[in-house]
Design an enzyme around this catalytic site. Sequence first.
Site, PDB file in Angstrom:
ATOM      1  N   GLY A 245       0.811  -1.213   0.000  1.00  0.00           N
ATOM      2  CA  GLY A 245       0.000   0.000   0.000  1.00  0.00           C
ATOM      3  C   GLY A 245       0.841   1.259   0.000  1.00  0.00           C
ATOM      4  O   GLY A 245       0.500   2.249  -0.654  1.00  0.00           O
ATOM      5  N   ASP A 246       1.951   1.249   0.718  1.00  0.00           N
ATOM      6  CA  ASP A 246       2.817   2.416   0.756  1.00  0.00           C
ATOM      7  C   ASP A 246       3.481   2.657  -0.597  1.00  0.00           C
ATOM      8  O   ASP A 246       3.604   3.797  -1.048  1.00  0.00           O
ATOM      9  CB  ASP A 246       3.875   2.249   1.841  1.00  0.00           C
TER      10      ASP A 246
END
Length: 302
Positions: A245-246
């Site tokens: 996600g990052d």
Amino acid sequence: MTRILVVGSLVMDLAFDVPAVPGPGEVILATAFGRYRGGKGYNQAVAAARMGAEVVMVGAVGDDDFGRAFLTALDAEGVDASRVVVLDGVATAVAVPLVTPDGDVGFVQYQGANRQLDAAVAADLPDCDALLLQGEIQAPVSLAAARAVRSRGGRVVLNPAPVHDISDELATTATVITPNEVEAAALLGRDAADLDGEAAARALVTDQRAAVVTLGARGAAWADGSRSGAVAPPGVEAIDATAAGDSFNAALAIALAEGQGYADALRFATAAGAHATTIRGAEPALPTRADVEALLDAAGSD
């Protein structure tokens, strides 16, 4: 060069590979262990730098071995860490990721120095093409940073994770909000099991804010008012979703700052997220631009 500002968390990950997440009173024997620098803010800053952006990191660490390791690593990655505050008598944040064989991951986190970051850090933020925010620092700090950047006409990309630390006021200040399906359901007050990603993205749009809903291995959906769509990621063999996600959010911020439309920006971002799942640990998995473009090229030739 694209200028990315990250105001967020730095967390040392003590990661365990486990056959399953333990239940109450259960002891699980880990099959592997690793120590990795992480935290959503740190991950997004390093990923953005590896993908070619000029990055400034704002955050807090303790005056301890973990904190010093973060400062050394940020410098080595080419990230400007001059605005990372070192706090006496406070521990650097620590998390324990539990990674199951299917690549899913759950976390236990002690927030430490991240919770001590003060909104005063937003008083003189540098100019940027995009500001990246998450939910691992206190909402008033993120809100002050968002307001400062929005007042200059800048873009604010808010990853509302963990979602319970996101205030309504902060969510309203974002120009792009990027929840996963569970977070989108919480923001909308709905059951995640009944949620369609593209419909959720449309429901999260306001006059001032676009929305992107990440869908794990199914990619991501987006909406920006009158338009919406969904993008599937390149196929990969996932082993650890810790930094996916990052990596996605860093790539999305860069692509939007470069002027790409949402469909193209999501193709770039989903490839970044997919790459991150193929390598164990948060920091080692953060992609370079060459990694992302190679994956896109391979997917295009299939």
